[in-house]
Enzyme design. Structure first.
Site, PDB file in Angstrom:
ATOM      1  N   ASP A   1      80.843  62.246  35.430  1.00 40.07           N
ATOM      2  CA  ASP A   1      81.376  61.663  36.666  1.00 40.07           C
ATOM      3  C   ASP A   1      82.713  62.254  37.103  1.00 40.07           C
ATOM      4  O   ASP A   1      83.473  61.615  37.845  1.00 40.07           O
ATOM      5  CB  ASP A   1      81.470  60.137  36.529  1.00 40.07           C
ATOM      6  CG  ASP A   1      80.106  59.490  36.658  1.00 40.07           C
ATOM      7  OD1 ASP A   1      79.286  60.014  37.438  1.00 40.07           O
ATOM      8  OD2 ASP A   1      79.851  58.491  35.980  1.00 40.07           O
TER       9      ASP A   1
ATOM     10  N   ASP B   1      72.614  60.227  40.031  1.00 37.89           N
ATOM     11  CA  ASP B   1      73.992  60.067  40.514  1.00 37.89           C
ATOM     12  C   ASP B   1      74.731  61.408  40.544  1.00 37.89           C
ATOM     13  O   ASP B   1      75.674  61.598  41.311  1.00 37.89           O
ATOM     14  CB  ASP B   1      74.795  59.112  39.618  1.00 37.89           C
ATOM     15  CG  ASP B   1      74.020  57.904  39.141  1.00 37.89           C
ATOM     16  OD1 ASP B   1      72.794  58.009  38.984  1.00 37.89           O
ATOM     17  OD2 ASP B   1      74.639  56.863  38.892  1.00 37.89           O
TER      18      ASP B   1
HETATM   19  N1  GLY Z   1      77.252  56.111  39.044  1.00 27.76           N
HETATM   20  C1  GLY Z   1      77.106  54.815  38.503  1.00 27.76           C
HETATM   21  C2  GLY Z   1      76.632  53.818  39.479  1.00 27.76           C
HETATM   22  O1  GLY Z   1      76.255  54.143  40.589  1.00 27.76           O
HETATM   23  O2  GLY Z   1      76.631  52.657  39.131  1.00 27.76           O
END
Ligand code: GLY
Length: 392
Positions: free
Chosen positions: A109, A169
């Site tokens: 992330d 994601d």
């Molecule tokens: N990237 C984690 C979420 O969308 O909860």
């Protein structure tokens, strides 16, 4: 076979289209809440989601910390008030420390974290310091690439067999690599992003445009193995936010790579998402649910999808089927966020947007605000307000 768009706005009238005044009024409410939160968070950051409507204060350790700083940059872009810039710039030091000392960066992330907080700084101010910090984050993301399979591992230790997977994601994390390629002219970033993107697209998007959340690979031979969910309702359903990450991630890939194939993919995932919107145009937390199922909404998915569709509308040819319907639906979705989900009960530590779901299975942030919902809601408003300078 991808779906045709069945969700239509019948007889659009003047109330379908948001006016500039309505957008400005919504942004003014957002700014009032941000001003309260600046005092409330002081040197700290909001937790990913609210608890009973108020954010806990945390240090810079979560995947979500970039969004608060991103919100401050958006506030600066809108107001040009140097106070927002000052606080955003102060936060940059903690992002520098986080990446230099490798604090809680053992995941993919880095894009969410550094695009909204630090690349944004570089794009707005031209800061060389910001450029260097964001490049360190890009290097850290590159270090998670698994050549055997050709993907960036989402979570956990790189030797952990149980974590040999990518997740949808990540489509929002790889713009950091495309940006890094652009500013350094070093193609290594783009090559890794390209391979990863292709493998995400080949695995998580099903034939009908619905999506898996995560996809496992065989560690021995690198072949794709199976789709599984972590945050969605079931392995076979489509987690609303995962689908929204694709609705936005594909246009961002197009922005850097200009591949015509992205239009078709975009149509597939976007129509699937839009066709399942309930009456108020904001999805339940998984697209398997609809009105009457007594499930919570995820307002953040609506906000993310608005930003993605707005981005792709800049690139779709005029002749693209349903282009006009997408515009109408964007207005309907954003109006619903403003009318039904925006927080008007302003108080210190409250969110900008109510009624999101962080993680239904673990009971975290269910029917609460969350900081990425706040960020994408403000980004969506900025996209309607002006030709917004894209951070991603
Ligand atoms: N990237 C984690 C979420 O969308 O909860």
């Amino acid at each position: 076979m991808y779906e045709d768009l069945t969700k239509k706005v019948i007889n659009p009238d003047h109330k379908t289209f948001l006016s500039k005044q309505e957008i400005e009024a919504a942004i003014n409410t957002v700014l009032k809440q941000i001003n309260l939160n600046i005092k409330f968070f002081d040197n700290l950051y909001p937790a990913p989601a609210t608890s009973q409507g108020i954010y806990r204060k945390i240090s810079n350790t979560e995947w979500t910390n970039g969004f608060w700083t991103g919100i401050l940059w958006l506030a600066f872009q809108y107001t040009q008030d140097p106070k927002y810039k000052r606080i955003a710039e102060k936060n940059i030091d903690s992002f520098e420390k986080r990446i230099s000392q490798k604090i809680a960066v053992n995941h993919h992330d880095l894009g969410f974290l550094y695009t909204t907080s630090v690349v944004s700084d570089f794009k707005i101010t031209g800061s060389e310091n910001a450029r260097q910090i964001a490049l360190k984050a890009a290097d850290c993301l590159v270090s998670r690439f698994q050549p055997n399979g050709g993907f960036i591992q989402a979570w956990g230790d790189l030797n952990d067999n149980n974590e040999y997977r990518l997740i949808i994601d990540s489509l929002m994390n790889i713009p950091l690599l495309y940006w890094a390629e652009q500013v350094t002219r070093n193609s290594k970033y783009g090559k890794i992003a390209d391979q990863h993107y292709q493998n995400v697209i080949n695995t998580v998007i099903r034939d009908n445009g619905s999506t898996y959340h995560t996809y496992y690979f065989d560690k021995q031979n690198g072949r794709p193995l199976k789709g599984m969910t972590k945050q969605g309702y079931s392995d076979d359903s489509s987690w609303a936010r995962g689908q929204a990450w694709a609705v936005y991630g594909i246009p961002l890939h197009y922005k850097y790579r200009h591949k015509q194939e992205d239009f078709k993919l975009f149509r597939g995932v976007t129509n699937y998402f839009l066709n399942r919107l309930p009456k108020d145009f904001i999805p339940y937390w998984d697209l398997i649910f609809n009105d009457g199922d007594n499930q919570p909404k995820d307002s953040s998915s609506g906000a993310i999808a608005i930003c993605g569709i707005a981005e792709m509308l800049k690139h779709l040819p005029e002749s693209f089927s349903n282009k006009y319907e997408y515009v109408l639906l964007l207005h309907k979705m954003l109006r619903s966020l403003i009318d039904n989900y925006a927080n008007n009960d302003l108080k210190p530590g409250a969110p900008l947007l109510n009624h999101g779901v962080y993680s239904w299975h673990s009971g975290k942030g269910v029917d609460e605000g969350n900081i990425w919902g706040d960020y994408f809601y403000f980004e969506a408003l900025m996209r309607f307000y002006e030709d917004w300078k894209v951070f991603w």
